[in-house]
Design a protein around this motif. Structure first.
Motif, PDB file in Angstrom:
ATOM      1  N   ALA A  84       0.848  -1.205   0.000  1.00  0.00           N
ATOM      2  CA  ALA A  84       0.000   0.000   0.000  1.00  0.00           C
ATOM      3  C   ALA A  84       0.878   1.248   0.000  1.00  0.00           C
ATOM      4  O   ALA A  84       0.637   2.201  -0.751  1.00  0.00           O
ATOM      5  N   ALA A  85       1.925   1.242   0.819  1.00  0.00           N
ATOM      6  CA  ALA A  85       2.821   2.398   0.896  1.00  0.00           C
ATOM      7  C   ALA A  85       3.558   2.593  -0.436  1.00  0.00           C
ATOM      8  O   ALA A  85       3.753   3.724  -0.896  1.00  0.00           O
ATOM      9  N   ALA A  86       3.928   1.494  -1.071  1.00  0.00           N
ATOM     10  CA  ALA A  86       4.615   1.580  -2.364  1.00  0.00           C
ATOM     11  C   ALA A  86       3.701   2.226  -3.407  1.00  0.00           C
ATOM     12  O   ALA A  86       4.131   3.083  -4.192  1.00  0.00           O
ATOM     13  N   LYS A  87       2.422   1.863  -3.381  1.00  0.00           N
ATOM     14  CA  LYS A  87       1.471   2.422  -4.355  1.00  0.00           C
ATOM     15  C   LYS A  87       1.253   3.923  -4.112  1.00  0.00           C
ATOM     16  O   LYS A  87       1.083   4.683  -5.055  1.00  0.00           O
ATOM     17  N   VAL A  88       1.314   4.328  -2.846  1.00  0.00           N
ATOM     18  CA  VAL A  88       1.203   5.757  -2.535  1.00  0.00           C
ATOM     19  C   VAL A  88       2.400   6.506  -3.147  1.00  0.00           C
ATOM     20  O   VAL A  88       2.249   7.559  -3.761  1.00  0.00           O
ATOM     21  N   TRP A  89       3.595   5.934  -3.022  1.00  0.00           N
ATOM     22  CA  TRP A  89       4.796   6.592  -3.597  1.00  0.00           C
ATOM     23  C   TRP A  89       4.616   6.801  -5.095  1.00  0.00           C
ATOM     24  O   TRP A  89       4.903   7.881  -5.624  1.00  0.00           O
ATOM     25  N   VAL A  90       4.122   5.758  -5.760  1.00  0.00           N
ATOM     26  CA  VAL A  90       3.949   5.848  -7.217  1.00  0.00           C
ATOM     27  C   VAL A  90       3.005   7.007  -7.556  1.00  0.00           C
ATOM     28  O   VAL A  90       3.266   7.795  -8.472  1.00  0.00           O
ATOM     29  N   ARG A  91       1.919   7.159  -6.782  1.00  0.00           N
ATOM     30  CA  ARG A  91       0.946   8.210  -7.067  1.00  0.00           C
ATOM     31  C   ARG A  91       1.495   9.598  -6.712  1.00  0.00           C
ATOM     32  O   ARG A  91       1.315  10.556  -7.454  1.00  0.00           O
TER      33      ARG A  91
ATOM     34  N   ALA B 161       2.102  -0.701 -12.657  1.00  0.00           N
ATOM     35  CA  ALA B 161       2.957  -0.481 -11.482  1.00  0.00           C
ATOM     36  C   ALA B 161       2.383  -1.230 -10.285  1.00  0.00           C
ATOM     37  O   ALA B 161       3.104  -1.937  -9.561  1.00  0.00           O
ATOM     38  N   ASP B 162       1.052  -1.106 -10.089  1.00  0.00           N
ATOM     39  CA  ASP B 162       0.412  -1.794  -8.959  1.00  0.00           C
ATOM     40  C   ASP B 162       0.607  -3.306  -9.074  1.00  0.00           C
ATOM     41  O   ASP B 162       0.911  -3.979  -8.082  1.00  0.00           O
ATOM     42  N   ALA B 163       0.423  -3.807 -10.293  1.00  0.00           N
ATOM     43  CA  ALA B 163       0.555  -5.257 -10.490  1.00  0.00           C
ATOM     44  C   ALA B 163       1.987  -5.701 -10.193  1.00  0.00           C
ATOM     45  O   ALA B 163       2.215  -6.737  -9.543  1.00  0.00           O
ATOM     46  N   ALA B 164       2.974  -4.909 -10.628  1.00  0.00           N
ATOM     47  CA  ALA B 164       4.378  -5.281 -10.389  1.00  0.00           C
ATOM     48  C   ALA B 164       4.696  -5.249  -8.894  1.00  0.00           C
ATOM     49  O   ALA B 164       5.433  -6.095  -8.384  1.00  0.00           O
ATOM     50  N   ILE B 165       4.109  -4.265  -8.198  1.00  0.00           N
ATOM     51  CA  ILE B 165       4.339  -4.157  -6.749  1.00  0.00           C
ATOM     52  C   ILE B 165       3.747  -5.372  -6.034  1.00  0.00           C
ATOM     53  O   ILE B 165       4.408  -6.015  -5.209  1.00  0.00           O
ATOM     54  N   ASP B 166       2.491  -5.707  -6.379  1.00  0.00           N
ATOM     55  CA  ASP B 166       1.846  -6.864  -5.737  1.00  0.00           C
ATOM     56  C   ASP B 166       2.631  -8.135  -6.025  1.00  0.00           C
ATOM     57  O   ASP B 166       2.902  -8.945  -5.133  1.00  0.00           O
TER      58      ASP B 166
END
Ligand code: AMP
Ligand code: GLY
Length: 423
Positions: free
Chosen positions: A127-134, A163-168
């Protein structure tokens, strides 16, 4: 001296070939080696990752000095284990090899030492990684597994969904496997990539020459990334001015930062650079020589490399110099059909001797083994590195492809455009 080289690829064949010319060598061994290396050194069947096996081999064969090719044993601490037994080796210990083994480690060093590199964030929470991307707001974004991932740990995501898919995928034990427990997110850099190699002894740095790799599998830089499909040296885009800038802004601060934290870096430092409009930026470090870049480096080297490796270990590179040929060298990787995906092993390769007989040509073996009647069989994804010299890149390229055309291997392929950027 009795020398052992660890590894089995084209890089190790080029290292063995260069070391075999040294008057210091009384006996030369390689573990495990390949069919080409076996023509220049005694190959012993010990895997590069089998550190106990390597230690036993060194004691049995009374090895005086070890040269480590691949990153796996370096990151696993082979140099430290050898040192405990009093056997000197070329390469970093496990702590310093984190420069390759952990992308987060390297990014933190860059931040601390003000080394130019892409902006980044490191996360183990998706979740934190996705926030960084945004918040970061710019696409594409680069998603990297923290640890060693055999060149498969990088995704360049063009959309937020990707990006989300790669993070997950990375953090939930997907494609990156164990290497993905932490990830590094990076800004996407644009420019021309170049590889730069420096021998280090903990405090001094001796720059070698530059080279250009070709990472994509197909002509025109299309298709998936590979370990490298060809290389040439020098890389003309890395001018003397840029090299000096790289030494000052990237390499020396790295050596200072490593020494200051009790991890002096010894061995070869391979900087993957992006030459951007605002100057060179560090993409990543490797704690080893490049493959296939080493094949062109060793081809251009005039000096004996072995004393340089020993000086790196001994910490006396400060008054060392190496001589290089003015010639250009270019290598074409021949790979098994299907590489970098699935491929067959055991297919027969003919014509290597005819190719080697051409002036200025040397065929380094990567994934090969000898068959029961001495025939050469494919035994890996990247199989041969057909290397040629010339006064110009165009001449080296022409010779290399003449040699490629003498090799009879219906189950193999190569790119036909190695060197295109410089021709
Ligand atoms: P690495 O394993 O870090 O070398 O990444 C593999 C490849 O991904 C590099 O050779 C580049 O082509 C590309 N790459 C990695 N990081 C970045 C970045 N921050 N910007 C642009 N391309 C990158
Ligand atoms: N040729 C790229 C590498 O050795 O990592």
């Amino acid at each position: 001296m009795r020398i052992l080289v660890i590894g089995s690829g084209g890089r190790e064949h080029a290292l063995v070939w260069a070391i075999s010319r040294s008057p210091l060598v009384d006996a030369l061994f390689c573990a495990p080696g390949n069919a080409g290396i076996a023509q220049e050194a005694t190959c012993l069947p010990v895997a590069a990752e089998d550190i106990d096996g390597i230690l036993a081999l060194c004691e049995r064969e009374k090895i005086d000095f070890v040269v480590v090719g691949p990153e796996g044993p370096l990151v696993a601490g082979v140099v430290d284990r050898l040192a405990e037994k009093g056997i000197p080796a070329f390469g970093p210990g496990a702590a310093a090899a984190q420069l390759e083994g952990s992308k987060a480690f390297t990014k933190e060093l860059c931040a601390r030492m003000n080394i130019p590199t892409a902006g980044f964030g490191r996360y183990s929470d998706p979740a934190a990684a996705k926030v960084w991307v945004r918040e970061h707001g710019k696409l594409p974004v680069v998603v990297k597994a923290d640890g060693l991932a055999a060149g498969k740990g990088v995704v360049i995501a063009e959309t937020l969904e990707a990006a989300d898919a790669a993070i997950d995928d990375a953090l939930e034990g997907g494609r990156f496997g164990a290497a993905g427990h932490e990830l590094v997110l990076e800004e996407f850099l644009t420019g021309v990539e170049a590889s730069f190699f420096v021998l280090c002894d903990g405090k001094n740095a001796l720059p070698l020459v530059s080279a250009q790799d070709h990472k994509r599998v197909f002509d025109g830089d299309e298709g998936p990334n590979t370990g490298g499909m060809g290389a040439y040296s020098p890389a003309p885009m890395l001018t003397a001015e840029l090299e000096a800038q790289v030494m000052k802004e990237i390499i020396y601060p790295t050596l200072v930062g490593m020494a200051d934290t009790g991890m002096p870096y010894k061995g070869v430092l391979y900087a993957g650079l992006m030459l951007t409009e605002t100057g060179p930026q560090l993409i990543e470090y490797n704690a080893r020589f490049g493959d296939p870049e080493t094949q062109v480096l060793m081809t251009r080297l005039k000096s004996d490399i072995l004393p340089a490796f020993i000086a790196s270990h001994d910490g006396v590179l400060d008054d060392f110099a190496l001589q290089w040929k003015d010639e250009v060298a270019l290598t074409v990787v021949m790979a098994a059909d299907g590489y970098p995906g699935d491929y067959a092993r055991g297919t027969v390769i003919k014509g290597i001797e005819a190719a080697n007989a051409l002036p200025g040509v040397k065929v380094f073996h990567a994934g090969t083994k000898a068959g029961p009647n001495g025939e050469i069989l494919a035994n890996g994804g990247r199989v041969l590195n057909v290397t040629a010299t010339g006064a110009t890149i165009a001449e080296a390229q022409k010779r290399a492809y003449q040699a490629v055309d003498l090799i009879d291997w219906p189950e193999g392929f190569c790119r036909r455009d190695i060197g295109w950027r410089a021709v």
